[in-house]
Design a protein around this motif. Structure first.
Motif, PDB file in Angstrom:
ATOM      1  N   ASN B  19      -4.602  37.969   2.076  1.00 48.61           N
ATOM      2  CA  ASN B  19      -3.419  36.981   1.764  1.00 48.61           C
ATOM      3  C   ASN B  19      -3.946  35.878   2.173  1.00 48.61           C
ATOM      4  OD1 ASN B  19      -1.958  38.738   0.547  1.00 48.61           O
ATOM      5  ND2 ASN B  19      -0.668  39.302   2.243  1.00 48.61           N
ATOM      6  N   LEU B  20      -4.833  35.513   2.988  1.00 47.25           N
ATOM      7  CA  LEU B  20      -5.153  33.981   3.323  1.00 47.25           C
ATOM      8  C   LEU B  20      -6.282  33.625   2.426  1.00 47.25           C
ATOM      9  CD1 LEU B  20      -4.924  31.618   5.245  1.00 47.25           C
ATOM     10  CD2 LEU B  20      -6.633  32.526   6.612  1.00 47.25           C
ATOM     11  N   TYR B  21      -7.224  34.531   2.217  1.00 48.98           N
ATOM     12  CA  TYR B  21      -8.536  34.144   1.415  1.00 48.98           C
ATOM     13  C   TYR B  21      -8.462  34.468  -0.050  1.00 48.98           C
ATOM     14  CZ  TYR B  21     -10.624  33.149   5.875  1.00 48.98           C
ATOM     15  OH  TYR B  21     -10.786  32.375   7.165  1.00 48.98           O
ATOM     16  N   ASN B  22      -7.528  35.479  -0.502  1.00 42.49           N
ATOM     17  CA  ASN B  22      -7.310  35.504  -2.120  1.00 42.49           C
ATOM     18  C   ASN B  22      -7.046  34.218  -2.739  1.00 42.49           C
ATOM     19  OD1 ASN B  22      -8.554  37.962  -1.780  1.00 42.49           O
ATOM     20  ND2 ASN B  22      -6.770  39.323  -2.172  1.00 42.49           N
ATOM     21  N   PRO B  23      -5.894  33.586  -2.193  1.00 45.98           N
ATOM     22  CA  PRO B  23      -5.571  32.504  -2.906  1.00 45.98           C
ATOM     23  C   PRO B  23      -6.493  31.388  -2.828  1.00 45.98           C
ATOM     24  CG  PRO B  23      -3.922  33.183  -1.094  1.00 45.98           C
ATOM     25  CD  PRO B  23      -5.054  34.036  -1.071  1.00 45.98           C
ATOM     26  N   ILE B  24      -7.298  31.293  -1.513  1.00 42.02           N
ATOM     27  CA  ILE B  24      -8.381  30.255  -1.642  1.00 42.02           C
ATOM     28  C   ILE B  24      -9.516  30.610  -2.739  1.00 42.02           C
ATOM     29  CG2 ILE B  24     -10.312  29.533  -0.191  1.00 42.02           C
ATOM     30  CD1 ILE B  24      -8.474  29.775   2.227  1.00 42.02           C
ATOM     31  N   SER B  25      -9.760  31.787  -2.587  1.00 43.97           N
ATOM     32  CA  SER B  25     -10.836  32.113  -3.729  1.00 43.97           C
ATOM     33  C   SER B  25     -10.495  32.101  -5.215  1.00 43.97           C
ATOM     34  CB  SER B  25     -11.210  33.609  -3.618  1.00 43.97           C
ATOM     35  OG  SER B  25     -11.783  34.310  -4.688  1.00 43.97           O
ATOM     36  N   TYR B  26      -8.985  32.107  -5.546  1.00 43.91           N
ATOM     37  CA  TYR B  26      -8.505  32.109  -6.702  1.00 43.91           C
ATOM     38  C   TYR B  26      -8.659  30.455  -7.210  1.00 43.91           C
ATOM     39  CZ  TYR B  26      -4.337  31.729  -9.826  1.00 43.91           C
ATOM     40  OH  TYR B  26      -3.530  31.294 -10.835  1.00 43.91           O
ATOM     41  N   ILE B  27      -8.232  29.547  -6.393  1.00 49.16           N
ATOM     42  CA  ILE B  27      -8.193  28.299  -6.791  1.00 49.16           C
ATOM     43  C   ILE B  27      -9.504  27.754  -6.832  1.00 49.16           C
ATOM     44  CG2 ILE B  27      -7.973  26.959  -4.404  1.00 49.16           C
ATOM     45  CD1 ILE B  27      -5.862  25.123  -6.022  1.00 49.16           C
ATOM     46  N   LEU B  28     -10.519  28.228  -5.957  1.00 45.44           N
ATOM     47  CA  LEU B  28     -11.813  27.518  -6.064  1.00 45.44           C
ATOM     48  C   LEU B  28     -12.534  28.260  -7.320  1.00 45.44           C
ATOM     49  CD1 LEU B  28     -13.153  27.637  -2.186  1.00 45.44           C
ATOM     50  CD2 LEU B  28     -12.352  25.687  -3.565  1.00 45.44           C
ATOM     51  N   MET B  29     -12.268  29.158  -7.679  1.00 46.69           N
ATOM     52  CA  MET B  29     -13.098  29.688  -8.815  1.00 46.69           C
ATOM     53  C   MET B  29     -12.574  29.205 -10.151  1.00 46.69           C
ATOM     54  SD  MET B  29     -15.515  31.154  -7.721  1.00 46.69           S
ATOM     55  CE  MET B  29     -16.138  31.611  -6.093  1.00 46.69           C
ATOM     56  N   GLN B  30     -11.294  28.640 -10.176  1.00 47.81           N
ATOM     57  CA  GLN B  30     -10.840  28.102 -11.709  1.00 47.81           C
ATOM     58  C   GLN B  30     -11.777  26.944 -11.937  1.00 47.81           C
ATOM     59  OE1 GLN B  30      -7.065  26.667 -10.575  1.00 47.81           O
ATOM     60  NE2 GLN B  30      -6.056  28.724 -10.629  1.00 47.81           N
ATOM     61  N   SER B  31     -11.998  26.918 -13.201  1.00 45.97           N
ATOM     62  CA  SER B  31     -12.961  25.937 -13.709  1.00 45.97           C
ATOM     63  C   SER B  31     -12.241  24.575 -13.933  1.00 45.97           C
ATOM     64  CB  SER B  31     -13.910  26.238 -15.066  1.00 45.97           C
ATOM     65  OG  SER B  31     -12.739  26.730 -15.880  1.00 45.97           O
ATOM     66  N   GLY B  32     -12.337  23.900 -12.703  1.00 53.72           N
ATOM     67  CA  GLY B  32     -11.696  22.470 -13.129  1.00 53.72           C
ATOM     68  C   GLY B  32     -12.988  21.567 -13.561  1.00 53.72           C
ATOM     69  N   LYS B  33     -12.804  20.357 -13.495  1.00 51.24           N
ATOM     70  CA  LYS B  33     -13.933  19.094 -13.879  1.00 51.24           C
ATOM     71  C   LYS B  33     -15.047  19.092 -12.862  1.00 51.24           C
ATOM     72  CE  LYS B  33     -10.635  15.803 -14.838  1.00 51.24           C
ATOM     73  NZ  LYS B  33      -9.238  16.513 -14.991  1.00 51.24           N
ATOM     74  N   ARG B  34     -14.822  19.666 -11.695  1.00 47.78           N
ATOM     75  CA  ARG B  34     -15.753  19.215 -10.745  1.00 47.78           C
ATOM     76  C   ARG B  34     -16.345  18.099 -10.599  1.00 47.78           C
ATOM     77  NH1 ARG B  34     -14.406  24.042  -8.571  1.00 47.78           N
ATOM     78  NH2 ARG B  34     -15.186  26.109  -9.441  1.00 47.78           N
ATOM     79  N   LEU B  35     -15.443  16.936 -10.832  1.00 49.16           N
ATOM     80  CA  LEU B  35     -15.873  15.718 -10.869  1.00 49.16           C
ATOM     81  C   LEU B  35     -16.365  15.104  -9.378  1.00 49.16           C
ATOM     82  CD1 LEU B  35     -15.916  13.320 -12.425  1.00 49.16           C
ATOM     83  CD2 LEU B  35     -13.548  12.802 -12.100  1.00 49.16           C
ATOM     84  N   ARG B  36     -15.590  15.398  -8.261  1.00 48.97           N
ATOM     85  CA  ARG B  36     -15.820  15.250  -7.145  1.00 48.97           C
ATOM     86  C   ARG B  36     -17.543  15.688  -6.461  1.00 48.97           C
ATOM     87  NH1 ARG B  36     -11.445  15.790  -8.810  1.00 48.97           N
ATOM     88  NH2 ARG B  36      -9.826  14.072  -8.729  1.00 48.97           N
ATOM     89  N   PRO B  37     -17.545  17.092  -6.673  1.00 45.45           N
ATOM     90  CA  PRO B  37     -18.916  17.285  -6.343  1.00 45.45           C
ATOM     91  C   PRO B  37     -20.238  16.759  -7.362  1.00 45.45           C
ATOM     92  CG  PRO B  37     -17.558  19.410  -6.705  1.00 45.45           C
ATOM     93  CD  PRO B  37     -16.906  18.195  -7.340  1.00 45.45           C
ATOM     94  N   GLN B  38     -19.668  16.308  -8.698  1.00 41.39           N
ATOM     95  CA  GLN B  38     -20.723  15.396  -9.469  1.00 41.39           C
ATOM     96  C   GLN B  38     -21.039  13.990  -8.668  1.00 41.39           C
ATOM     97  OE1 GLN B  38     -20.247  14.846 -13.761  1.00 41.39           O
ATOM     98  NE2 GLN B  38     -19.070  16.582 -13.797  1.00 41.39           N
ATOM     99  N   LEU B  39     -19.835  13.598  -8.339  1.00 43.63           N
ATOM    100  CA  LEU B  39     -20.199  12.171  -7.811  1.00 43.63           C
ATOM    101  C   LEU B  39     -20.887  12.209  -6.235  1.00 43.63           C
ATOM    102  CD1 LEU B  39     -16.458  10.853  -7.962  1.00 43.63           C
ATOM    103  CD2 LEU B  39     -18.301  10.154  -9.388  1.00 43.63           C
ATOM    104  N   VAL B  40     -20.614  13.147  -5.512  1.00 40.96           N
ATOM    105  CA  VAL B  40     -21.653  13.536  -4.364  1.00 40.96           C
ATOM    106  C   VAL B  40     -23.071  13.509  -4.967  1.00 40.96           C
ATOM    107  CG1 VAL B  40     -22.179  15.047  -2.401  1.00 40.96           C
ATOM    108  CG2 VAL B  40     -19.707  14.570  -3.022  1.00 40.96           C
ATOM    109  N   TYR B  41     -23.448  14.323  -5.836  1.00 47.05           N
ATOM    110  CA  TYR B  41     -24.634  14.789  -6.388  1.00 47.05           C
ATOM    111  C   TYR B  41     -25.348  13.435  -6.955  1.00 47.05           C
ATOM    112  CZ  TYR B  41     -24.898  19.712  -5.838  1.00 47.05           C
ATOM    113  OH  TYR B  41     -24.849  20.947  -5.502  1.00 47.05           O
ATOM    114  N   ILE B  42     -24.619  12.773  -7.721  1.00 43.70           N
ATOM    115  CA  ILE B  42     -25.078  11.424  -8.420  1.00 43.70           C
ATOM    116  C   ILE B  42     -25.596  10.438  -7.300  1.00 43.70           C
ATOM    117  CG2 ILE B  42     -24.131   9.492  -9.458  1.00 43.70           C
ATOM    118  CD1 ILE B  42     -22.502  10.942 -11.343  1.00 43.70           C
TER     119      ILE B  42
END
Lengths: 319, 319
Positions: B19-42
């Motif tokens: 009940n702690l980790y399923n919600p975390i996995s749920y939101i992280l696996m949604q396909s968002g824009k992933r804009l912030r990781p892109q900025l780190v990589y760039i």
């Protein structure tokens, strides 16, 4: 611990927005037991850590503890803590969520203020992070237990290990790590925190039923009223015969019309199965483990006097 | 960004309680824009940072972003995000509080996994902590604005700087810091994040009213329905005459019987005062600042192509 309150004031000075920082200041300035900072100092002193530096670690863990209180009080819908309205009650749930979030970050930031080699700080942040995460896990188990029919004593002990003990263990290990303790002593300090935390929590469960109200400072029976699974209840269930078990089950699942009558009925079963004595025995057993852990710390005997007295003080606490 | 999802999976594997980790996995696996990781990589790529290492920083900031979303959705009582039920809705408020808390800690822990000199990791944790704290401050200002009669454009810009921009700035600076960028370039990367974030948020405010619904992917007018103070509204109030100002004030303070009629009435005032054009001008102005910031980064021109295209893509986004 006057020291630590001065540090809190300095950290929070002139911070904006007020609706974020006033609740943080409010909870940090309440006079709690300051047990966690004490544990950090005790461990650091055993290895001659500089108190002027150690205060940042003590502050970090006290803030981390208060972050968990702010969020727990939202989850438990608790109105009062330390005799004052909770943040959730005095402001509101949204402000309490954000104030808790910010406090957890500020707590971690204290470790970045240490004047020492970067590797030590990273180790402290590692201890801090593991502690924070495990406390979340413990709280989730505690929430899960509310809706579970059966919880075993082992499951309960694992929950309080996470919810209470790892914070004690983290404080002691962090204090020792900063002061340069060897690996074996760090492990002993960590184990001491685990055992001390469990003894502390079981004693807490016991006091809820058997404390003298005048000394305790709050009403007894809160856990029974809230149908909470405590060590005392789980031990009583283990010791009870079938009819006592059924009666306890009924008392904890049927809405009570008379809370006082419910409390007395539960207590009479606890008494009948000698749950108090069995619980006291368990506290003594964990206290023994604490003494063993202290013996494993590689420092002079006279430096262990303070931690020994703390262990005995917590074992025989009446509030 | 497939890489990052694999990392998320690895981090969360076999974690308990569910009940702690399923919600975390749920939101992280949604396909968002992933804009912030892109900025780190760039930013890291501009200074030849090892992508295998950089992914930990990218994951840390994406997790930090998702932590803020989980808690914001409780505060906003938001039911849907990225077309799916929010954690708060799918589970409950208590689970969402704890899942967010745990996610913030796990995010920070990713930085401890970096294989590099400890001082660099401490600098990254410092950037991460400042970002997290300022995002909390921004969210509190946003909550404060809900009950304030008047909010100036400057106050609004400061709020979105904290709530949105510092995360962009933190990502860019962290990527650059890890890869060994010089101080001037780090400042330029940070400023770029601030200006990009403001342009991004103002464009968001604009799209809420002027997007093509088919392209936008969600209904327009959400901010107007929720009486939210946006750049568009505050700019319109600045440009409006006394009667238009009073009409806007009335529309945003009286409960609407017909949401569509309210939207059209607000939009007609926005159109009359040319708020759209004024807002587009402001987006262009912040985009110009972004270009200036990019020019101040000390790296080869060809290495700036990607970040330039990102800036232009975000400026002319239609969803």
């Amino acid at each position: 611990m006057n020291n630590i309150e001065q540090l809190f004031q300095k950290i929070l000075q002139d911070k904006r927005p007020e609706n974020l920082y006033n609740p943080i200041s409010y909870i940090l300035m309440q006079s709690g037991k300051r047990l966690r900072p004490q544990l950090v100092y005790i461990a650091a002193e055993m290895f001659n850590g500089d108190p002027e530096q150690v205060k940042h670690i003590a502050a970090a863990f006290e803030m981390l503890h208060n972050f968990t209180l702010i969020h727990d009080d939202i989850m438990d819908k608790a109105d009062v803590r330390r005799g004052q309205p909770t943040v959730y009650k005095k402001w509101n749930g949204n402000i309490a969520i954000l104030a808790g979030d910010a406090l957890a970050v500020i707590a971690m930031q204290q470790l970045l203020k240490l004047q020492c080699d970067p590797k030590t700080i990273l180790d402290l942040i590692d201890i801090f992070g593991r502690t924070a995460l495990e406390v979340c896990e413990g709280q989730q188990y505690d929430l899960d237990f509310e809706t579970m029919d059966e919880v075993s004593l082992d499951e309960y002990l694992n929950m309080i290990r996470l919810k209470t003990s790892v914070m004690f263990a983290g404080c002691l290990k962090a204090g020792g790590r900063f002061a340069g303790a060897d690996e074996e002593s760090l492990q002993a300090l960590y184990d001491l925190g685990i055992h001390l935390g469990i003894a502390f929590q079981i004693a807490d469960d016991l006091l809820d039923v058997y404390a003298e109200e005048e000394v305790f400072g709050k009403a007894v029976g809160g856990d029974i009223k809230d149908n909470k699974k405590t060590f005392l209840l789980l031990k009583a269930l283990e010791l009870a015969d079938e009819s006592q078990k059924q009666e306890l089950h009924r008392l904890f699942t049927t809405p009570a019309t008379d809370e006082k009558a419910k409390f007395l009925a539960v207590k009479s079963i606890f008494d009948a199965v000698h749950a108090k004595e069995a619980t006291e025995k368990e506290i003594a057993r964990y206290t023994e483990k604490c003494i063993d852990d202290i013996n494993r710390i590689h420092t002079e005997k006279e430096k262990k006097a303070f931690v020994l007295s703390l262990v005995h003080r917590l074992q025989s606490r009446d509030k």
